[in-house]
Design a protein around this motif. Structure first.
Motif, PDB file in Angstrom:
ATOM      1  N   ARG A  25       0.827  -1.191   0.031  1.00 29.12           N
ATOM      2  CA  ARG A  25      -0.061  -0.014  -0.059  1.00 29.12           C
ATOM      3  C   ARG A  25       0.910   1.145   0.068  1.00 29.12           C
ATOM      4  NH1 ARG A  25      -4.480  -0.063  -2.361  1.00 29.12           N
ATOM      5  NH2 ARG A  25      -2.964  -1.218  -3.576  1.00 29.12           N
ATOM      6  N   LEU A  26       1.979   1.090   0.658  1.00 28.21           N
ATOM      7  CA  LEU A  26       2.934   2.514   0.727  1.00 28.21           C
ATOM      8  C   LEU A  26       3.325   2.593  -0.640  1.00 28.21           C
ATOM      9  CD1 LEU A  26       4.537   4.713   2.312  1.00 28.21           C
ATOM     10  CD2 LEU A  26       6.284   2.878   2.771  1.00 28.21           C
ATOM     11  N   SER A  27       3.936   1.707  -1.106  1.00 29.38           N
ATOM     12  CA  SER A  27       4.291   1.640  -2.563  1.00 29.38           C
ATOM     13  C   SER A  27       3.365   2.175  -3.889  1.00 29.38           C
ATOM     14  CB  SER A  27       5.011   0.302  -3.088  1.00 29.38           C
ATOM     15  OG  SER A  27       5.783  -0.177  -2.353  1.00 29.38           O
ATOM     16  N   ARG A  28       2.152   1.813  -3.535  1.00 34.48           N
ATOM     17  CA  ARG A  28       1.253   2.442  -4.364  1.00 34.48           C
ATOM     18  C   ARG A  28       1.022   3.837  -4.162  1.00 34.48           C
ATOM     19  NH1 ARG A  28      -2.188   4.868  -6.895  1.00 34.48           N
ATOM     20  NH2 ARG A  28      -4.142   4.248  -7.945  1.00 34.48           N
ATOM     21  N   ASP A  29       0.660   4.282  -2.772  1.00 41.10           N
ATOM     22  CA  ASP A  29       0.521   5.648  -2.377  1.00 41.10           C
ATOM     23  C   ASP A  29       1.481   6.621  -2.860  1.00 41.10           C
ATOM     24  OD1 ASP A  29      -1.719   4.776  -1.229  1.00 41.10           O
ATOM     25  OD2 ASP A  29      -1.048   5.027   0.695  1.00 41.10           O
ATOM     26  N   GLY A  37       5.734  -3.650  -8.002  1.00 45.21           N
ATOM     27  CA  GLY A  37       5.561  -4.753  -8.965  1.00 45.21           C
ATOM     28  C   GLY A  37       6.313  -6.128  -8.331  1.00 45.21           C
ATOM     29  N   SER A  38       7.476  -5.634  -7.595  1.00 41.07           N
ATOM     30  CA  SER A  38       8.331  -6.766  -6.977  1.00 41.07           C
ATOM     31  C   SER A  38       7.211  -7.718  -5.835  1.00 41.07           C
ATOM     32  CB  SER A  38       9.678  -6.249  -6.238  1.00 41.07           C
ATOM     33  OG  SER A  38       9.071  -5.451  -5.270  1.00 41.07           O
ATOM     34  N   LEU A  39       6.309  -7.182  -5.321  1.00 42.70           N
ATOM     35  CA  LEU A  39       5.733  -7.618  -4.318  1.00 42.70           C
ATOM     36  C   LEU A  39       4.578  -8.609  -4.717  1.00 42.70           C
ATOM     37  CD1 LEU A  39       5.231  -4.392  -1.877  1.00 42.70           C
ATOM     38  CD2 LEU A  39       6.801  -6.292  -1.628  1.00 42.70           C
ATOM     39  N   TYR A  40       4.134  -8.701  -5.958  1.00 41.13           N
ATOM     40  CA  TYR A  40       3.432  -9.503  -6.809  1.00 41.13           C
ATOM     41  C   TYR A  40       3.855 -10.543  -7.614  1.00 41.13           C
ATOM     42  CZ  TYR A  40      -0.721  -6.523  -5.402  1.00 41.13           C
ATOM     43  OH  TYR A  40      -1.498  -5.705  -4.769  1.00 41.13           O
ATOM     44  N   TRP A  41       3.178 -11.796  -7.815  1.00 36.99           N
ATOM     45  CA  TRP A  41       3.411 -12.675  -9.002  1.00 36.99           C
ATOM     46  C   TRP A  41       3.012 -11.950 -10.006  1.00 36.99           C
ATOM     47  CZ3 TRP A  41       7.396 -15.476  -7.482  1.00 36.99           C
ATOM     48  CH2 TRP A  41       7.511 -15.807  -6.102  1.00 36.99           C
ATOM     49  N   THR A  49     -12.849  -0.812  -6.757  1.00 38.26           N
ATOM     50  CA  THR A  49     -13.830  -0.198  -7.496  1.00 38.26           C
ATOM     51  C   THR A  49     -13.707   0.234  -8.999  1.00 38.26           C
ATOM     52  OG1 THR A  49     -13.581   1.818  -6.319  1.00 38.26           O
ATOM     53  CG2 THR A  49     -15.064   0.519  -5.166  1.00 38.26           C
ATOM     54  N   TRP A  50     -12.647   0.691  -9.166  1.00 44.25           N
ATOM     55  CA  TRP A  50     -12.289   1.196 -10.426  1.00 44.25           C
ATOM     56  C   TRP A  50     -11.344   0.555 -11.243  1.00 44.25           C
ATOM     57  CZ3 TRP A  50      -7.007   2.385 -11.647  1.00 44.25           C
ATOM     58  CH2 TRP A  50      -6.309   2.455 -10.535  1.00 44.25           C
ATOM     59  N   PHE A  51     -10.914  -0.659 -10.913  1.00 43.99           N
ATOM     60  CA  PHE A  51     -10.009  -1.594 -11.786  1.00 43.99           C
ATOM     61  C   PHE A  51     -10.251  -3.020 -11.134  1.00 43.99           C
ATOM     62  CE2 PHE A  51      -5.945  -3.801 -12.238  1.00 43.99           C
ATOM     63  CZ  PHE A  51      -5.743  -3.316 -13.491  1.00 43.99           C
ATOM     64  N   GLU A  52      -9.981  -3.733 -12.413  1.00 45.38           N
ATOM     65  CA  GLU A  52      -9.846  -5.143 -12.263  1.00 45.38           C
ATOM     66  C   GLU A  52      -8.929  -5.669 -13.338  1.00 45.38           C
ATOM     67  OE1 GLU A  52     -12.253  -9.583 -11.924  1.00 45.38           O
ATOM     68  OE2 GLU A  52     -13.183  -7.740 -11.894  1.00 45.38           O
ATOM     69  N   GLY A  53      -7.594  -6.248 -13.035  1.00 46.10           N
ATOM     70  CA  GLY A  53      -6.961  -6.995 -13.913  1.00 46.10           C
ATOM     71  C   GLY A  53      -5.573  -7.232 -13.268  1.00 46.10           C
ATOM     72  N   THR A  54      -4.644  -7.378 -14.109  1.00 43.98           N
ATOM     73  CA  THR A  54      -3.299  -7.822 -13.552  1.00 43.98           C
ATOM     74  C   THR A  54      -2.375  -6.693 -13.018  1.00 43.98           C
ATOM     75  OG1 THR A  54      -2.137  -7.488 -15.689  1.00 43.98           O
ATOM     76  CG2 THR A  54      -3.304  -9.599 -15.560  1.00 43.98           C
ATOM     77  N   ILE A  55      -1.438  -7.262 -12.152  1.00 43.35           N
ATOM     78  CA  ILE A  55      -0.833  -6.442 -11.451  1.00 43.35           C
ATOM     79  C   ILE A  55       0.051  -5.344 -12.486  1.00 43.35           C
ATOM     80  CG2 ILE A  55       1.318  -8.036 -11.328  1.00 43.35           C
ATOM     81  CD1 ILE A  55       0.397  -4.660  -9.072  1.00 43.35           C
ATOM     82  N   ARG A 123       6.812 -19.182  -3.601  1.00 43.16           N
ATOM     83  CA  ARG A 123       7.361 -19.880  -4.517  1.00 43.16           C
ATOM     84  C   ARG A 123       8.788 -19.937  -4.527  1.00 43.16           C
ATOM     85  NH1 ARG A 123       3.336 -17.505  -9.453  1.00 43.16           N
ATOM     86  NH2 ARG A 123       1.608 -17.766  -8.628  1.00 43.16           N
ATOM     87  N   ASP A 124       9.298 -20.757  -4.632  1.00 42.44           N
ATOM     88  CA  ASP A 124      11.281 -20.843  -4.510  1.00 42.44           C
ATOM     89  C   ASP A 124      11.734 -20.351  -3.071  1.00 42.44           C
ATOM     90  OD1 ASP A 124      11.261 -22.471  -6.699  1.00 42.44           O
ATOM     91  OD2 ASP A 124      11.292 -20.568  -8.009  1.00 42.44           O
ATOM     92  N   GLY A 125      10.634 -20.413  -2.084  1.00 40.51           N
ATOM     93  CA  GLY A 125      11.182 -19.817  -0.812  1.00 40.51           C
ATOM     94  C   GLY A 125      10.734 -18.230  -0.857  1.00 40.51           C
ATOM     95  N   GLN A 126       9.869 -17.672  -1.615  1.00 41.46           N
ATOM     96  CA  GLN A 126       9.892 -16.219  -1.500  1.00 41.46           C
ATOM     97  C   GLN A 126       8.357 -15.961  -1.384  1.00 41.46           C
ATOM     98  OE1 GLN A 126      11.421 -13.913  -5.034  1.00 41.46           O
ATOM     99  NE2 GLN A 126      10.759 -11.931  -3.731  1.00 41.46           N
ATOM    100  N   TRP A 127       7.800 -15.177  -0.625  1.00 44.86           N
ATOM    101  CA  TRP A 127       6.208 -14.991  -0.496  1.00 44.86           C
ATOM    102  C   TRP A 127       6.135 -13.628  -1.390  1.00 44.86           C
ATOM    103  CZ3 TRP A 127       2.775 -17.958   1.548  1.00 44.86           C
ATOM    104  CH2 TRP A 127       3.113 -18.471   2.397  1.00 44.86           C
ATOM    105  N   ARG A 128       5.032 -13.618  -2.250  1.00 49.85           N
ATOM    106  CA  ARG A 128       4.591 -12.430  -2.890  1.00 49.85           C
ATOM    107  C   ARG A 128       3.037 -12.376  -2.945  1.00 49.85           C
ATOM    108  NH1 ARG A 128       8.349 -11.130  -8.458  1.00 49.85           N
ATOM    109  NH2 ARG A 128      10.333 -11.388  -7.339  1.00 49.85           N
TER     110      ARG A 128
END
Length: 204
Positions: A25-29, A37-41, A49-55, A123-128
């Motif tokens: 959330r801090l990165s978005r703000d 991007g590095s926090l998501y797979w 409310t205003w968006f639905e899609g990939t990261i 995945r491969d030991g890393q949480w995202r």
């Protein structure tokens, strides 16, 4: 659907997961889209409310908004619940969304009280993060200047769900399409289905 109660997660894993959702959330703000991007797979999904899609799509739209001076907001996040099953986890947080738009000629504060909900995978030991959703509770609009007068379209306002009514009004006015089936406290059926789907995913 009956599911066994998972034990409390290891404290170090919980701290790591809570840190990820707070940093997201801090990165978005702050417009730190590389970190975001590095926090998501790559196959993750964001739904608000205003968006639905990939990261990747979310970051692209967010960058465009930032360049045009739009889309800036403040998210308050307090992670409160974490469940972990092997390499899958869910984190639910108390949340607030603060936006200061101009509606007509009047600057306003729009505040939404919600719960941020994320699925995460290791995945491969890393949480995202794998998903990001908001569960909407209630919201409101106030004028920044207490003496200002704000006139809203009553039909547009009443057509929106109670749990995210003012966010809907704001987004419709900005030209966005707002789905009516987002999880919210005003729709127990939708909320129960949302939680059940997440629980099934967690136990797979």
């Amino acid at each position: 659907m009956s599911r066994s109660v998972l034990p409390l997660p290891d404290a170090s894993v919980e701290r790591e997961l809570f840190a990820i959702v707070r940093r997201e959330r801090l990165s978005r703000d702050t417009g730190d889209f590389d970190t975001l991007g590095s926090l998501y797979w790559p196959d993750s999904v964001v739904r608000v409310t205003w968006f639905e899609g990939t990261i990747a799509e979310f970051i692209e739209v967010s960058r465009d908004q930032a360049q045009r001076g739009r889309g800036r907001g403040l998210h308050v996040i307090n992670p409160i619940r974490c469940e972990v099953n092997n390499d899958r986890a869910i984190v639910e947080s108390q949340g607030e969304i603060h936006i200061r738009p101009r509606i007509g000629d009047v600057f306003c504060d729009v505040v939404s009280w919600c719960r941020f909900f994320s699925r995460l995978e290791r995945r491969d030991g890393q949480w995202r993060m794998q998903t990001f959703d908001s569960i909407y509770c209630k919201d409101r609009i106030d004028t920044v200047d207490p003496a200002a007068t704000l006139t809203l379209d009553p039909k547009k306002l009443e057509s929106a769900r109670a749990s995210y009514r003012h966010l809907t009004y704001l987004n419709l006015s900005a030209g966005y399409t707002v789905p009516a089936d987002l999880p919210g406290d005003d729709s127990p059926q939708l909320l129960a289905a949302f939680y059940n789907e997440a629980k099934v995913w967690l136990h797979q």
